[in-house]
Enzyme design. Sequence first.
Site, PDB file in Angstrom:
ATOM      1  N   ALA A   1      28.381  84.602  33.393  1.00 33.96           N
ATOM      2  CA  ALA A   1      29.364  83.848  32.597  1.00 33.96           C
ATOM      3  C   ALA A   1      30.757  84.196  33.102  1.00 33.96           C
ATOM      4  O   ALA A   1      31.111  85.365  33.222  1.00 33.96           O
ATOM      5  CB  ALA A   1      29.222  84.217  31.127  1.00 33.96           C
TER       6      ALA A   1
ATOM      7  N   VAL B   1      27.673  74.893  40.859  1.00 35.30           N
ATOM      8  CA  VAL B   1      27.380  74.021  41.999  1.00 35.30           C
ATOM      9  C   VAL B   1      26.760  74.840  43.132  1.00 35.30           C
ATOM     10  O   VAL B   1      25.740  74.457  43.722  1.00 35.30           O
ATOM     11  CB  VAL B   1      28.667  73.295  42.465  1.00 35.30           C
TER      12      VAL B   1
ATOM     13  N   LYS C   1      30.613  78.227  40.577  1.00 36.88           N
ATOM     14  CA  LYS C   1      29.370  79.017  40.543  1.00 36.88           C
ATOM     15  C   LYS C   1      28.149  78.130  40.321  1.00 36.88           C
ATOM     16  O   LYS C   1      27.111  78.317  40.960  1.00 36.88           O
ATOM     17  CB  LYS C   1      29.406  80.060  39.412  1.00 36.88           C
TER      18      LYS C   1
ATOM     19  N   LYS D   1      20.727  80.896  33.476  1.00 32.61           N
ATOM     20  CA  LYS D   1      22.080  81.142  32.947  1.00 32.61           C
ATOM     21  C   LYS D   1      21.873  81.724  31.559  1.00 32.61           C
ATOM     22  O   LYS D   1      21.636  80.994  30.590  1.00 32.61           O
ATOM     23  CB  LYS D   1      22.847  79.822  32.873  1.00 32.61           C
TER      24      LYS D   1
HETATM   25  N1  LIG Z   1      31.785  71.967  46.351  1.00 30.28           N
HETATM   26  C1  LIG Z   1      32.221  71.185  45.343  1.00 30.28           C
HETATM   27  N2  LIG Z   1      32.500  69.885  45.569  1.00 30.28           N
HETATM   28  C2  LIG Z   1      32.943  69.106  44.566  1.00 30.28           C
HETATM   29  N3  LIG Z   1      33.137  69.530  43.294  1.00 30.28           N
HETATM   30  C3  LIG Z   1      32.863  70.814  43.015  1.00 30.28           C
HETATM   31  C4  LIG Z   1      32.385  71.697  44.015  1.00 30.28           C
HETATM   32  N4  LIG Z   1      32.208  72.915  43.450  1.00 30.28           N
HETATM   33  C5  LIG Z   1      32.544  72.775  42.160  1.00 30.28           C
HETATM   34  N5  LIG Z   1      32.942  71.517  41.891  1.00 30.28           N
HETATM   35  C6  LIG Z   1      33.391  71.008  40.582  1.00 30.28           C
HETATM   36  O1  LIG Z   1      34.328  71.932  40.046  1.00 30.28           O
HETATM   37  C7  LIG Z   1      34.108  72.115  38.657  1.00 30.28           C
HETATM   38  C8  LIG Z   1      33.790  73.585  38.375  1.00 30.28           C
HETATM   39  O2  LIG Z   1      32.590  73.930  39.059  1.00 30.28           O
HETATM   40  P1  LIG Z   1      31.442  74.787  38.364  1.00 30.28           P
HETATM   41  O3  LIG Z   1      31.058  74.182  37.049  1.00 30.28           O
HETATM   42  O4  LIG Z   1      30.376  74.948  39.375  1.00 30.28           O
HETATM   43  O5  LIG Z   1      32.229  76.148  38.093  1.00 30.28           O
HETATM   44  P2  LIG Z   1      31.701  77.491  37.401  1.00 30.28           P
HETATM   45  O6  LIG Z   1      32.283  78.621  38.151  1.00 30.28           O
HETATM   46  O7  LIG Z   1      30.229  77.430  37.287  1.00 30.28           O
HETATM   47  O8  LIG Z   1      32.354  77.425  35.937  1.00 30.28           O
HETATM   48  P3  LIG Z   1      31.895  78.229  34.603  1.00 30.28           P
HETATM   49  O9  LIG Z   1      32.640  79.532  34.619  1.00 30.28           O
HETATM   50  O10 LIG Z   1      32.331  77.324  33.498  1.00 30.28           O
HETATM   51  O11 LIG Z   1      30.399  78.429  34.636  1.00 30.28           O
HETATM   52  C9  LIG Z   1      32.974  71.159  38.272  1.00 30.28           C
HETATM   53  O12 LIG Z   1      33.541  69.970  37.803  1.00 30.28           O
HETATM   54  C10 LIG Z   1      32.250  70.941  39.583  1.00 30.28           C
HETATM   55  O13 LIG Z   1      31.585  69.693  39.641  1.00 30.28           O
HETATM   56 MG   LIG Z   2      29.003  77.529  35.620  1.00 30.59          MG
END
Ligand SMILES: Nc1ncnc2c1ncn2[C@@H]1O[C@H](COP(=O)(O)OP(=O)(O)OP(=O)(O)O)[C@@H](O)[C@H]1O
Ligand SMILES: [Mg+2]
Length: 213
Positions: free
Chosen positions: A102, A18, A16, A33
């Site tokens: 979240a 990224v 999410k 956030k």
């Molecule tokens: N397209 C991508 N290419 C490379 N790495 C990625 C990509 N998308 C996400 N990641 C990696 O995967 C991991 C999880 O991504 P992210 O933090 O965006 O998830 P999230 O859904 O926001 O998690 P949370 O629920 O903790 O907020 C991170 O280490 C991020 O750098």
């Molecule tokens: Mg996140």
Amino acid sequence: MRTGVVIAGTDTDVGKTVFAAALVAALDGQYWKPVQCGLADETDAEIVERLSGLPKDRILPEVYRLTTPASPHLAAERDGIEIEVDRLAAPAGERPLVVEAAGGLMVPLTRRFLQIDLIGRWKLPVVLCSATRLGTINHTLLSIEALQRRAIPLIGVAFIGEEQADTERTIAEMGNVRLLGRLPHIDPLTSATLRTAFDQHFDRADFAVDVSP
Ligand SMILES: Nc1ncnc2c1ncn2[C@@H]1O[C@H](COP(=O)(O)OP(=O)(O)OP(=O)(O)O)[C@@H](O)[C@H]1O
Ligand SMILES: [Mg+2]
């Protein structure tokens, strides 16, 4: 009312933050956030500031910064507080707002109030981020059903990860939902590589949703 989208996920750690960094840059918007759980590592707001390449004033401050990387209800309890959901109204402003939820939709903010209940209050449409990994059909269809049950508008699904053509097709058909694109695994992940990948795989116009009454 302000234009914006909620970046929700089928789960925690699906990508999410990224995706939100790419989208907020593409929309030249503001990122928010509201509830951050876990402060030991780089926070989501800090990651978005780094990966979006936007000026610092486009990253709105969190309302709750909780120490423990856990579900918000529990992280709040560990910090000795209860989240007051009335403090989590979407802030006013001119630019498109990209709000990151979240965890997944059914994550509790308090013991009586779920993340999805707050999304319903925001009156902003949702982009559902789904990893292409195993299990995603189940998680994605369940999430779509939960949004529909509450009449929360869904723009579509944004996939993150390597191509799984049948997974995407199955979700589109059985969930009757729009596929917005797929962000592939990006290495190295920088503001420049992320921007290029977003431009290749998504159409910014899909997200420019006007939610004025
Ligand atoms: N397209 C991508 N290419 C490379 N790495 C990625 C990509 N998308 C996400 N990641 C990696 O995967 C991991 C999880 O991504 P992210 O933090 O965006 O998830 P999230 O859904 O926001 O998690 P949370 O629920 O903790 O907020 C991170 O280490 C991020 O750098
Ligand atoms: Mg996140």
